[in-house]
Enzyme design. Structure first.
Site, PDB file in Angstrom:
ATOM      1  CB  VAL A 155      17.555  92.495 -64.178  1.00  0.00           C
ATOM      2  CG1 VAL A 155      16.748  93.105 -65.313  1.00  0.00           C
ATOM      3  CG2 VAL A 155      16.828  92.595 -62.843  1.00  0.00           C
ATOM      4  CG  ASN A 157      10.579 100.481 -62.666  1.00  0.00           C
ATOM      5  OD1 ASN A 157      10.597 101.163 -61.650  1.00  0.00           O
ATOM      6  ND2 ASN A 157       9.468  99.950 -63.146  1.00  0.00           N
ATOM      7  CB  SER A 215      12.286 103.093 -52.231  1.00  0.00           C
ATOM      8  OG  SER A 215      11.390 103.188 -51.137  1.00  0.00           O
ATOM      9  CE1 TYR A 248      11.725  97.577 -52.732  1.00  0.00           C
ATOM     10  CE2 TYR A 248      11.685  99.326 -51.087  1.00  0.00           C
ATOM     11  CZ  TYR A 248      11.414  98.872 -52.368  1.00  0.00           C
ATOM     12  OH  TYR A 248      10.830  99.728 -53.280  1.00  0.00           O
TER      13      TYR A 248
END
Length: 218
Positions: free
Chosen positions: A31, A57, A109, A122
């Site tokens: 992706v 995802n 998250s 992240y």
């Protein structure tokens, strides 16, 4: 339509879906590469005629102190987590807007809503997707395209086994942040995905729903 960088896991899940009477098409896709995402979108339209639901995802993580991060490591996480979501929302969202129907579900998250040590790229990527979710929800609401996000905490996945469960100190720290004192199971996140994909959530858009055992309520 199943996509990921490794074909073997895709084939396994596709087989499970097919054995249950469903239809599944596994397509190896990175992706972070626009041309691969556009090819995926074209193949989905060819196979199914339209895309009603998009679940973003794909995600990677690099555990390292911020001052020791290489630029390539920062880029690797942002390109997969954030730019990959951007590519997929553009490639699939275009058809949804034209048809005036669709649901996009972005997997973020709890770290998109709070801080943590040694996973700054992240956290940056997930926080950005939380805001992108809100932006697209507002922009596409008049087209009846809903955009929401899900924010899990410690879920017992392969990534968790590598980054959390392999170090007892990190595992115990994560458990200490969760009032339910356990990690979640993937199927406990799946229930929220089903809700956001269905008409049960027809008046829900722009939301980030925590599936976290109480982490953010602590």
């Amino acid at each position: 339509m199943l996509c990921g960088r490794r074909q073997e896991p895709l084939e396994k899940v596709a087989s499970e879906i097919q054995s249950g009477g469903g239809k599944a098409l596994p397509i190896k896709t990175d992706v972070s590469q626009r041309e691969e995402v556009e090819s995926l979108a074209s193949e989905a339209l060819r196979a199914f005629g339209k895309v009603d639901i998009l679940v973003n995802n794909a995600g990677i993580n690099i555990v390292k102190p911020f001052l020791k991060l290489a630029e390539e490591e920062w880029d690797a996480v942002l390109n997969t987590n954030l730019k990959g979501c951007f590519y997929c929302c553009q490639a699939i969202g275009k058809g949804m807007v034209e048809r005036k129907s669709g649901s996009i579900i972005n997997m973020v998250s709890v770290f998109g809503l709070t801080g943590f040590m040694n996973i700054s790229p992240y956290i940056a990527s997930k926080g950005a997707i939380v805001q992108l979710t809100k932006a697209l929800a507002v922009e596409w609401a008049r087209h009846n395209v809903r955009v929401n996000a899900i924010a899990p905490s410690y879920i017992q996945t392969d990534m968790a086994k590598r980054d959390i469960e392999s170090d007892e100190r990190i595992l115990q720290f994560n458990l200490s942040k969760i009032p339910m004192r356990r990690g979640g199971q993937p199927n406990e996140v799946a229930g929220c995905v089903v809700f956001l994909a269905s008409e049960a959530s027809s008046f829900v858009t722009g939301e980030t729903i925590a599936v976290d055992g109480g982490w953010l309520a602590w």
